[in-house]
Design a protein around this motif. Structure first.
Motif, PDB file in Angstrom:
ATOM      1  N   LEU A   1       3.485  10.014  -9.885  1.00 47.00           N
ATOM      2  CA  LEU A   1       2.798  10.213 -11.165  1.00 47.00           C
ATOM      3  C   LEU A   1       1.998  11.519 -11.163  1.00 47.00           C
ATOM      4  O   LEU A   1       1.972  12.249 -12.168  1.00 47.00           O
ATOM      5  CB  LEU A   1       1.879   9.032 -11.455  1.00 47.00           C
ATOM      6  N   LYS A   2       1.335  11.834 -10.047  1.00 47.24           N
ATOM      7  CA  LYS A   2       0.591  13.091  -9.952  1.00 47.24           C
ATOM      8  C   LYS A   2       1.526  14.287 -10.084  1.00 47.24           C
ATOM      9  O   LYS A   2       1.208  15.268 -10.764  1.00 47.24           O
ATOM     10  CB  LYS A   2      -0.166  13.151  -8.628  1.00 47.24           C
ATOM     11  N   ASN A   3       2.677  14.202  -9.417  1.00 46.04           N
ATOM     12  CA  ASN A   3       3.643  15.305  -9.517  1.00 46.04           C
ATOM     13  C   ASN A   3       4.136  15.476 -10.955  1.00 46.04           C
ATOM     14  O   ASN A   3       4.294  16.607 -11.433  1.00 46.04           O
ATOM     15  CB  ASN A   3       4.826  15.043  -8.583  1.00 46.04           C
ATOM     16  N   GLU A   4       4.378  14.347 -11.638  1.00 37.88           N
ATOM     17  CA  GLU A   4       4.836  14.428 -13.026  1.00 37.88           C
ATOM     18  C   GLU A   4       3.754  15.032 -13.922  1.00 37.88           C
ATOM     19  O   GLU A   4       4.054  15.830 -14.826  1.00 37.88           O
ATOM     20  CB  GLU A   4       5.229  13.032 -13.522  1.00 37.88           C
ATOM     21  N   ILE A   5       2.483  14.652 -13.681  1.00 41.35           N
ATOM     22  CA  ILE A   5       1.381  15.200 -14.482  1.00 41.35           C
ATOM     23  C   ILE A   5       1.229  16.699 -14.240  1.00 41.35           C
ATOM     24  O   ILE A   5       1.017  17.484 -15.180  1.00 41.35           O
ATOM     25  CB  ILE A   5       0.065  14.459 -14.166  1.00 41.35           C
ATOM     26  N   GLU A   6       1.349  17.102 -12.966  1.00 43.07           N
ATOM     27  CA  GLU A   6       1.270  18.536 -12.659  1.00 43.07           C
ATOM     28  C   GLU A   6       2.393  19.302 -13.349  1.00 43.07           C
ATOM     29  O   GLU A   6       2.188  20.406 -13.872  1.00 43.07           O
ATOM     30  CB  GLU A   6       1.333  18.748 -11.147  1.00 43.07           C
ATOM     31  N   GLU A   7       3.574  18.708 -13.388  1.00 45.90           N
ATOM     32  CA  GLU A   7       4.697  19.361 -14.052  1.00 45.90           C
ATOM     33  C   GLU A   7       4.460  19.449 -15.556  1.00 45.90           C
ATOM     34  O   GLU A   7       4.756  20.478 -16.189  1.00 45.90           O
ATOM     35  CB  GLU A   7       5.982  18.580 -13.754  1.00 45.90           C
ATOM     36  N   LEU A   8       3.893  18.383 -16.155  1.00 45.51           N
ATOM     37  CA  LEU A   8       3.583  18.416 -17.583  1.00 45.51           C
ATOM     38  C   LEU A   8       2.510  19.462 -17.893  1.00 45.51           C
ATOM     39  O   LEU A   8       2.580  20.160 -18.914  1.00 45.51           O
ATOM     40  CB  LEU A   8       3.120  17.030 -18.052  1.00 45.51           C
ATOM     41  N   ASN A   9       1.498  19.554 -17.007  1.00 45.36           N
ATOM     42  CA  ASN A   9       0.463  20.576 -17.198  1.00 45.36           C
ATOM     43  C   ASN A   9       1.050  21.981 -17.138  1.00 45.36           C
ATOM     44  O   ASN A   9       0.693  22.864 -17.930  1.00 45.36           O
ATOM     45  CB  ASN A   9      -0.625  20.422 -16.132  1.00 45.36           C
ATOM     46  N   ARG A  10       1.969  22.152 -16.182  1.00 43.15           N
ATOM     47  CA  ARG A  10       2.596  23.472 -16.046  1.00 43.15           C
ATOM     48  C   ARG A  10       3.402  23.824 -17.296  1.00 43.15           C
ATOM     49  O   ARG A  10       3.301  24.931 -17.832  1.00 43.15           O
ATOM     50  CB  ARG A  10       3.496  23.492 -14.813  1.00 43.15           C
ATOM     51  N   LYS A  11       4.204  22.851 -17.776  1.00 45.02           N
ATOM     52  CA  LYS A  11       4.996  23.104 -18.973  1.00 45.02           C
ATOM     53  C   LYS A  11       4.093  23.301 -20.193  1.00 45.02           C
ATOM     54  O   LYS A  11       4.388  24.143 -21.055  1.00 45.02           O
ATOM     55  CB  LYS A  11       5.952  21.934 -19.222  1.00 45.02           C
ATOM     56  N   GLY A  12       2.975  22.512 -20.252  1.00 52.49           N
ATOM     57  CA  GLY A  12       2.052  22.683 -21.368  1.00 52.49           C
ATOM     58  C   GLY A  12       1.424  24.061 -21.387  1.00 52.49           C
ATOM     59  O   GLY A  12       1.269  24.673 -22.456  1.00 52.49           O
TER      60      GLY A  12
ATOM     61  N   ARG B   1       0.839  -1.201   0.000  1.00 54.91           N
ATOM     62  CA  ARG B   1       0.000   0.000   0.000  1.00 54.91           C
ATOM     63  C   ARG B   1       0.879   1.259   0.000  1.00 54.91           C
ATOM     64  O   ARG B   1       0.589   2.229  -0.712  1.00 54.91           O
ATOM     65  CB  ARG B   1      -0.913  -0.015   1.225  1.00 54.91           C
ATOM     66  N   GLY B   2       1.935   1.216   0.781  1.00 51.09           N
ATOM     67  CA  GLY B   2       2.839   2.365   0.801  1.00 51.09           C
ATOM     68  C   GLY B   2       3.525   2.591  -0.533  1.00 51.09           C
ATOM     69  O   GLY B   2       3.688   3.729  -0.979  1.00 51.09           O
ATOM     70  N   VAL B   3       3.926   1.501  -1.194  1.00 53.18           N
ATOM     71  CA  VAL B   3       4.574   1.616  -2.513  1.00 53.18           C
ATOM     72  C   VAL B   3       3.602   2.204  -3.532  1.00 53.18           C
ATOM     73  O   VAL B   3       3.963   3.076  -4.341  1.00 53.18           O
ATOM     74  CB  VAL B   3       5.082   0.239  -2.966  1.00 53.18           C
ATOM     75  N   ARG B   4       2.351   1.742  -3.507  1.00 54.51           N
ATOM     76  CA  ARG B   4       1.357   2.254  -4.462  1.00 54.51           C
ATOM     77  C   ARG B   4       1.070   3.731  -4.229  1.00 54.51           C
ATOM     78  O   ARG B   4       0.941   4.507  -5.189  1.00 54.51           O
ATOM     79  CB  ARG B   4       0.073   1.446  -4.334  1.00 54.51           C
ATOM     80  N   MET B   5       0.973   4.127  -2.951  1.00 51.15           N
ATOM     81  CA  MET B   5       0.728   5.539  -2.646  1.00 51.15           C
ATOM     82  C   MET B   5       1.892   6.411  -3.120  1.00 51.15           C
ATOM     83  O   MET B   5       1.682   7.487  -3.690  1.00 51.15           O
ATOM     84  CB  MET B   5       0.508   5.712  -1.146  1.00 51.15           C
ATOM     85  N   LYS B   6       3.113   5.913  -2.919  1.00 48.36           N
ATOM     86  CA  LYS B   6       4.283   6.666  -3.366  1.00 48.36           C
ATOM     87  C   LYS B   6       4.313   6.771  -4.879  1.00 48.36           C
ATOM     88  O   LYS B   6       4.603   7.842  -5.448  1.00 48.36           O
ATOM     89  CB  LYS B   6       5.554   5.978  -2.858  1.00 48.36           C
ATOM     90  N   LYS B   7       3.995   5.668  -5.571  1.00 40.55           N
ATOM     91  CA  LYS B   7       3.968   5.672  -7.024  1.00 40.55           C
ATOM     92  C   LYS B   7       2.917   6.642  -7.547  1.00 40.55           C
ATOM     93  O   LYS B   7       3.163   7.413  -8.486  1.00 40.55           O
ATOM     94  CB  LYS B   7       3.686   4.259  -7.530  1.00 40.55           C
ATOM     95  N   GLU B   8       1.730   6.635  -6.934  1.00 44.63           N
ATOM     96  CA  GLU B   8       0.656   7.522  -7.367  1.00 44.63           C
ATOM     97  C   GLU B   8       1.031   8.989  -7.163  1.00 44.63           C
ATOM     98  O   GLU B   8       0.757   9.839  -8.012  1.00 44.63           O
ATOM     99  CB  GLU B   8      -0.627   7.194  -6.596  1.00 44.63           C
ATOM    100  N   GLN B   9       1.702   9.266  -6.031  1.00 47.73           N
ATOM    101  CA  GLN B   9       2.107  10.644  -5.768  1.00 47.73           C
ATOM    102  C   GLN B   9       3.130  11.115  -6.787  1.00 47.73           C
ATOM    103  O   GLN B   9       3.077  12.259  -7.271  1.00 47.73           O
ATOM    104  CB  GLN B   9       2.696  10.734  -4.345  1.00 47.73           C
TER     105      GLN B   9
END
Length: 227
Positions: free
Chosen positions: A148-159, A138-146
């Motif tokens: 991915l969310k950070n990467e998506i936010e960064e892509l949105n910002r760059k977009g 559960r901890g690994v999945r939460m870390k992975k999801e976080q």
């Protein structure tokens, strides 16, 4: 009257010497037995008579051979402790053994988490191990999801930055087109203005419109459950 002080020296008379030996031997063995019982001590006593006859005593918890082996081992350790080099060597060996034991104890839970060395574990131990695995997953999945969310936010910002730069470039192109139109008016007048408007070239496939201001937004979607 009290007993006189007996001079401690060899008894010349063989009969008296044998009688004294027998009495004192029995007393010494009795005292050794009492010492073992009263003080919970491990006692080993060996006596050889003048005729090479052996008499021995060992406390109930200790056989004579074990007493001798323990004596030799203790004597050797004491001798080594008196030697600084030997003492350092002993301490180094103990430290190495302790380090190896500690390392092995630390690796065992990791191997159990990998499904190894499960022999000897009870049902309760296995249940605790399963709960620990679920918490770790559960901890690994939460870390992975976080992440991915950070990467998506960064892509949105760059977009959005790219969109803003695109809008600025379109404004500049529009301004250049307007300047070209003004220049064309000055040179040719208004008679070919319509044709000039049709022939105005906007490079790199840019289009002038309102769609360029729409922001880009990416989201992390949950995977579909497969039946």
């Amino acid at each position: 009257m009290g007993r006189g002080k007996i001079e401690i020296r060899r008894i010349d008379n063989s009969t008296s010497r044998q009688v004294t030996f027998s009495k004192r031997r029995k007393g010494l063995l009795k005292k050794a037995k009492e010492l073992a019982i009263l003080c919970d001590a491990e006692v080993g006593l060996i006596i050889f008579s003048s005729t090479e006859k052996l008499y021995e005593f060992a406390s109930t918890s200790l056989h004579m051979k074990s007493a001798i082996d323990r004596y030799n081992k203790s004597k050797e350790e004491n001798h080594q402790l008196l030697n600084p080099a030997s003492e350092i060597k002993i301490l180094a060996e103990r430290s190495s053994n302790l380090k190896a034991t500690t390392t092995e104890l630390a690796r065992k839970p990791k191997r159990q988490l990998m499904g190894e060395e499960l022999y000897g574990l009870s049902a309760k131990d296995l249940q605790n191990l399963e709960n620990q695995l679920e918490m770790s997953l559960r901890g690994v999945r939460m870390k992975k999801e976080q992440i991915l969310k950070n990467e998506i936010e960064e892509l949105n910002r760059k977009g959005n930055l790219v969109q803003q730069e695109n809008a600025e470039l379109q404004k500049k192109i529009t301004l250049i087109c307007q300047e070209n139109m003004e220049l064309y008016k000055k040179v040719y007048g208004t008679r070919d203005l319509t044709a000039a408007s049709r022939n105005t070239f906007i490079p790199y496939g840019f289009s002038i419109g309102d769609d360029s201001a729409i922001p880009i937004h990416l989201e992390l979607s949950q995977p579909k459950q497969q039946c």
